[in-house]
Write an enzyme that holds these catalytic residues in place. Structure first.
Site, short mmCIF file in Angstrom:
data_model
loop_
_atom_site.label_atom_id
_atom_site.label_comp_id
_atom_site.label_asym_id
_atom_site.label_seq_id
_atom_site.Cartn_x
_atom_site.Cartn_y
_atom_site.Cartn_z
N ALA A 115 0.88 -1.17 0.00
CA ALA A 115 0.00 0.00 0.00
C ALA A 115 0.91 1.22 0.00
O ALA A 115 1.70 1.41 0.92
CB ALA A 115 -0.90 -0.02 1.24
N SER A 116 0.81 2.03 -1.03
CA SER A 116 1.73 3.16 -1.20
C SER A 116 1.56 4.18 -0.08
O SER A 116 0.53 4.24 0.60
CB SER A 116 1.47 3.84 -2.54
N MET A 117 2.61 5.01 0.08
CA MET A 117 2.50 6.11 1.01
C MET A 117 1.30 6.98 0.63
O MET A 117 1.14 7.34 -0.54
CB MET A 117 3.76 6.97 0.99
#
Length: 385
Positions: A96-98
């Site tokens: 899950a990306s920043m």
């Protein structure tokens, strides 16, 4: 809450406020980030990097820590693979990306009501949920290659009250049945921009994607599609993502070197006046080298008293090079093997970068055509000299 501190008030609104105060979330997206709960899309077990590799955090056994991480502005590894054969026990295969990166990419799409969006790489489904909340379910199509991730994303989206179209397939091929799209976004790093994504974008439409090389991963590109079937645009910032699985570089850089019993005995020995730190210690120089020296990876082996060896390899051709760095030296021993002289290519790229005035990477851009792609500096249509 930043840094993993536990907050009893952790919520989507908390995350949206944090991003806004840090300047990462625009007013046009704040309501959407407040509406969509990231927690609904994060699995109960995640991994964070620490000493010795990646370590799991389980919601059941450490709920406060898990909750704090979910609502913090940081990337979370959500799936790992066992890669013990190369000496690495766990290798991330999805994340899950920043949230700040998610917000930046969505803002770069410059959305308007009624637009349609194609997403390549569904992942957890959080990004698709944000798009669906902003545009409506029927305006969003997301494609995910991993069947497990696709199935889980559908379930999570449904549980959160969203129903965009999620297709199990190769995101690089898009979804031609629903084309054309006003906007396209990719959530994994690419080196070669798939032309089907350009073909499926309406003229005047925008493609936002992470782009990288074996020497620099990576930057964020914003491409605009023209009437002539090409797409081009500038680097708008940094954005390191996991690679498209079809383009994921070989992790074991030294595998090519080990194919020779005595590798340096079969290599050409020379000396160089270019300090490897000047290339790989400068992000702009490293980006340029990556753009001009394709299909090349690197690793560094450290020795005593600040000494180190830079290794370069191109697995496809069997070429490799090494540079031995000694502190305070003005020249360094090099060895090169194979049809490509990789360190010589890096030297040439560095010279071209210096001759151009040592430009920052945001002065570069990329143009994609039906027959290929090329990097340009300052002016679209003009390859790097």
């Amino acid at each position: 809450m930043s840094g993993g501190q536990v907050s009893s008030e952790s919520s989507p609104a908390t995350l949206a406020r944090q991003l806004t105060e840090a300047g990462h979330l625009t007013p046009s997206w704040r309501g959407t980030f407040t509406q969509v709960d990231r927690k609904r899309f994060i699995p109960d077990r995640i991994w964070i990097r620490g000493e010795g590799g990646y370590h799991p955090i389980n919601r059941a056994t450490d709920p406060d820590r898990w909750n704090a991480l979910v609502y913090d502005d940081r990337a979370l590894v959500t799936q790992v693979e066992d890669d013990s054969d190369t000496g690495t026990a766990l290798v991330p295969s999805s994340s899950a990306s920043m949230p700040r990166v998610v917000a930046t990419m969505l803002d770069a799409l410059d959305l308007a009501d009624g637009m349609t969006v194609l997403e390549a790489g569904t992942g957890t489904g959080y990004n698709a949920a944000l798009l669906a909340a902003r545009l409506g379910d029927r305006h969003v199509v997301s494609v995910e290659m991993d069947p497990r991730l696709a199935d889980t994303a559908r379930e999570r989206l449904k549980g959160a009250g969203f129903a965009p179209t999620v297709i199990t397939g190769d995101g690089a091929q898009g979804c031609p049945a629903r084309a054309p799209y006003d906007r396209v976004i990719a959530t994994y790093a690419l080196h070669t921009v798939p032309y089907p994504l350009v073909e499926q974008t309406a003229p005047g439409g925008v493609i936002v994607l992470p782009w990288g090389t074996g020497l620099y991963n990576g930057v964020l590109l914003r491409l605009t599609v023209g009437e002539d079937g090409t797409a081009g645009g500038p680097v708008i910032g940094d954005s390191a993502f996991m690679w498209n699985r079809h383009e994921a570089p070989e992790r074991d850089v030294m595998a090519t070197v080990r194919k020779q019993a005595q590798p340096r005995a079969t290599a050409t020995a020379t000396r160089t006046g270019l300090d490897p730190r000047n290339v790989f210690g400068d992000e702009n120089a490293a980006f340029t080298a990556g753009a001009l020296v394709p299909d090349c990876r690197y690793t560094v082996g450290h020795g005593p008293d600040g000494e180190f060896t830079l290794w370069l390899a191109d697995h496809a051709t069997g070429s490799w090079a090494s540079v031995d760095h000694v502190p305070d030296a003005t020249e360094f021993d090099t060895h090169q093997h194979g049809p490509r002289r990789l360190w010589s290519e890096v030297e040439s790229a560095y010279d071209r970068w210096e001759s151009a005035g040592s430009p920052e990477r945001t002065r570069y851009g990329l143009t994609v055509t039906p027959t290929g792609q090329y990097v340009w500096l300052d002016t679209p249509g003009t390859p790097v000299p």
